[in-house]
Scaffold this motif. Structure first.
Motif, PDB file in Angstrom:
ATOM      1  N   GLN A 183       0.830  -1.206   0.000  1.00 35.03           N
ATOM      2  CA  GLN A 183       0.000   0.000   0.000  1.00 35.03           C
ATOM      3  C   GLN A 183       0.862   1.252   0.000  1.00 35.03           C
ATOM      4  OE1 GLN A 183      -2.274  -0.649   3.553  1.00 35.03           O
ATOM      5  NE2 GLN A 183      -3.942  -1.668   2.483  1.00 35.03           N
ATOM      6  N   ILE A 184       1.915   1.250   0.796  1.00 36.27           N
ATOM      7  CA  ILE A 184       2.788   2.424   0.904  1.00 36.27           C
ATOM      8  C   ILE A 184       3.585   2.628  -0.380  1.00 36.27           C
ATOM      9  CG2 ILE A 184       4.825   3.336   2.099  1.00 36.27           C
ATOM     10  CD1 ILE A 184       3.620   2.034   4.677  1.00 36.27           C
ATOM     11  N   THR A 185       4.168   1.553  -0.909  1.00 31.05           N
ATOM     12  CA  THR A 185       5.039   1.701  -2.084  1.00 31.05           C
ATOM     13  C   THR A 185       4.268   2.006  -3.359  1.00 31.05           C
ATOM     14  OG1 THR A 185       5.094  -0.696  -2.459  1.00 31.05           O
ATOM     15  CG2 THR A 185       6.892   0.264  -1.152  1.00 31.05           C
ATOM     16  N   THR A 186       2.952   1.861  -3.349  1.00 31.91           N
ATOM     17  CA  THR A 186       2.158   2.208  -4.529  1.00 31.91           C
ATOM     18  C   THR A 186       1.463   3.563  -4.387  1.00 31.91           C
ATOM     19  OG1 THR A 186       0.275   0.913  -3.707  1.00 31.91           O
ATOM     20  CG2 THR A 186       1.785  -0.184  -5.254  1.00 31.91           C
ATOM     21  N   ARG A 187       1.745   4.262  -3.305  1.00 34.12           N
ATOM     22  CA  ARG A 187       1.201   5.617  -3.135  1.00 34.12           C
ATOM     23  C   ARG A 187       1.780   6.537  -4.205  1.00 34.12           C
ATOM     24  NH1 ARG A 187       0.856   7.644   2.973  1.00 34.12           N
ATOM     25  NH2 ARG A 187       1.399   9.521   1.831  1.00 34.12           N
ATOM     26  N   ARG A 188       1.018   7.524  -4.592  1.00 30.80           N
ATOM     27  CA  ARG A 188       1.490   8.478  -5.608  1.00 30.80           C
ATOM     28  C   ARG A 188       2.710   9.260  -5.148  1.00 30.80           C
ATOM     29  NH1 ARG A 188      -4.059  11.019  -8.017  1.00 30.80           N
ATOM     30  NH2 ARG A 188      -4.578   9.220  -9.306  1.00 30.80           N
ATOM     31  N   ASP A 189       2.806   9.521  -3.844  1.00 35.31           N
ATOM     32  CA  ASP A 189       3.925  10.331  -3.356  1.00 35.31           C
ATOM     33  C   ASP A 189       5.155   9.497  -2.992  1.00 35.31           C
ATOM     34  OD1 ASP A 189       2.839   9.170  -1.057  1.00 35.31           O
ATOM     35  OD2 ASP A 189       3.055  10.980   0.153  1.00 35.31           O
ATOM     36  N   PHE A 190       5.076   8.171  -3.128  1.00 38.68           N
ATOM     37  CA  PHE A 190       6.236   7.322  -2.843  1.00 38.68           C
ATOM     38  C   PHE A 190       7.158   7.363  -4.058  1.00 38.68           C
ATOM     39  CE2 PHE A 190       8.659   3.470  -1.946  1.00 38.68           C
ATOM     40  CZ  PHE A 190       8.849   3.598  -0.579  1.00 38.68           C
ATOM     41  N   PRO A 191       8.470   7.297  -3.842  1.00 37.75           N
ATOM     42  CA  PRO A 191       9.401   7.334  -4.978  1.00 37.75           C
ATOM     43  C   PRO A 191       9.116   6.233  -5.997  1.00 37.75           C
ATOM     44  CG  PRO A 191      10.597   7.462  -2.901  1.00 37.75           C
ATOM     45  CD  PRO A 191       9.164   7.174  -2.563  1.00 37.75           C
ATOM     46  N   GLU A 192       9.402   6.539  -7.243  1.00 45.57           N
ATOM     47  CA  GLU A 192       9.251   5.555  -8.316  1.00 45.57           C
ATOM     48  C   GLU A 192      10.351   4.512  -8.202  1.00 45.57           C
ATOM     49  OE1 GLU A 192       7.056   5.225 -10.984  1.00 45.57           O
ATOM     50  OE2 GLU A 192       5.863   6.716  -9.913  1.00 45.57           O
ATOM     51  N   PRO A 193      10.043   3.251  -8.458  1.00 45.34           N
ATOM     52  CA  PRO A 193      11.111   2.246  -8.470  1.00 45.34           C
ATOM     53  C   PRO A 193      12.071   2.538  -9.620  1.00 45.34           C
ATOM     54  CG  PRO A 193       8.999   1.266  -9.099  1.00 45.34           C
ATOM     55  CD  PRO A 193       8.734   2.686  -8.744  1.00 45.34           C
ATOM     56  N   VAL A 194      13.339   2.187  -9.424  1.00 41.61           N
ATOM     57  CA  VAL A 194      14.340   2.405 -10.473  1.00 41.61           C
ATOM     58  C   VAL A 194      14.414   1.221 -11.419  1.00 41.61           C
ATOM     59  CG1 VAL A 194      15.703   4.076  -9.192  1.00 41.61           C
ATOM     60  CG2 VAL A 194      16.231   1.638  -8.986  1.00 41.61           C
ATOM     61  N   ALA A 195      13.886   0.082 -11.011  1.00 48.52           N
ATOM     62  CA  ALA A 195      13.884  -1.106 -11.862  1.00 48.52           C
ATOM     63  C   ALA A 195      12.851  -2.091 -11.345  1.00 48.52           C
ATOM     64  CB  ALA A 195      15.257  -1.766 -11.874  1.00 48.52           C
ATOM     65  N   THR A 196      12.413  -2.959 -12.247  1.00 47.89           N
ATOM     66  CA  THR A 196      11.542  -4.068 -11.877  1.00 47.89           C
ATOM     67  C   THR A 196      12.267  -5.345 -12.257  1.00 47.89           C
ATOM     68  OG1 THR A 196       9.566  -2.742 -12.248  1.00 47.89           O
ATOM     69  CG2 THR A 196       9.284  -5.129 -12.211  1.00 47.89           C
ATOM     70  N   LEU A 197      12.512  -6.169 -11.252  1.00 46.68           N
ATOM     71  CA  LEU A 197      13.194  -7.439 -11.442  1.00 46.68           C
ATOM     72  C   LEU A 197      12.189  -8.569 -11.252  1.00 46.68           C
ATOM     73  CD1 LEU A 197      16.306  -6.626  -9.212  1.00 46.68           C
ATOM     74  CD2 LEU A 197      16.037  -6.231 -11.672  1.00 46.68           C
ATOM     75  N   GLN A 198      12.617  -9.799 -11.451  1.00 46.37           N
ATOM     76  CA  GLN A 198      11.704 -10.926 -11.214  1.00 46.37           C
ATOM     77  C   GLN A 198      11.198 -10.932  -9.787  1.00 46.37           C
ATOM     78  OE1 GLN A 198      13.719 -14.527 -12.486  1.00 46.37           O
ATOM     79  NE2 GLN A 198      12.482 -14.561 -14.333  1.00 46.37           N
ATOM     80  N   MET A 199      12.053 -10.544  -8.852  1.00 40.21           N
ATOM     81  CA  MET A 199      11.655 -10.541  -7.448  1.00 40.21           C
ATOM     82  C   MET A 199      10.768  -9.357  -7.081  1.00 40.21           C
ATOM     83  SD  MET A 199      13.624  -7.820  -6.283  1.00 40.21           S
ATOM     84  CE  MET A 199      13.630  -7.893  -4.547  1.00 40.21           C
ATOM     85  N   GLY A 200      10.632  -8.401  -7.993  1.00 39.88           N
ATOM     86  CA  GLY A 200       9.790  -7.243  -7.737  1.00 39.88           C
ATOM     87  C   GLY A 200      10.522  -5.939  -7.997  1.00 39.88           C
ATOM     88  N   ASN A 201       9.909  -4.856  -7.559  1.00 42.72           N
ATOM     89  CA  ASN A 201      10.494  -3.531  -7.757  1.00 42.72           C
ATOM     90  C   ASN A 201      11.668  -3.297  -6.820  1.00 42.72           C
ATOM     91  OD1 ASN A 201       8.585  -2.821  -9.701  1.00 42.72           O
ATOM     92  ND2 ASN A 201       7.171  -2.031  -8.175  1.00 42.72           N
ATOM     93  N   VAL A 202      12.568  -2.416  -7.259  1.00 44.88           N
ATOM     94  CA  VAL A 202      13.656  -1.958  -6.405  1.00 44.88           C
ATOM     95  C   VAL A 202      13.722  -0.440  -6.479  1.00 44.88           C
ATOM     96  CG1 VAL A 202      15.072  -4.053  -6.422  1.00 44.88           C
ATOM     97  CG2 VAL A 202      15.372  -2.368  -8.227  1.00 44.88           C
TER      98      VAL A 202
END
Length: 64
Positions: free
Chosen positions: A27-46
């Motif tokens: 919920q927190i990491t998908t908030r509009r004000d949370f930083p954008e992930p720099v990459a998406t890997l098989q294990m998920g966002n980083v």
């Protein structure tokens, strides 16, 4: 000297947020004000650690 890139996955972010649940971390990491992930890997966002730490300092000052 090369600056070392520090990346965080959801598990590390959960720890930084005081051990929140996986659902709450999502919920927190998908908030509009949370930083954008720099990459998406098989294990998920980083994310860049410095971006997440800055967000926590600004939005969750009680976590410092």
């Amino acid at each position: 000297m090369t600056k070392r890139l520090r990346l965080l996955g959801t598990a590390e972010i959960r720890v930084l947020l005081g051990g929140v649940s996986r659902q709450r971390a999502y919920q927190i990491t998908t908030r509009r004000d949370f930083p954008e992930p720099v990459a998406t890997l098989q294990m998920g966002n980083v994310w860049l650690a410095e971006d997440v730490e800055k967000w926590i300092a600004e939005k969750r000052p009680e976590m410092d």
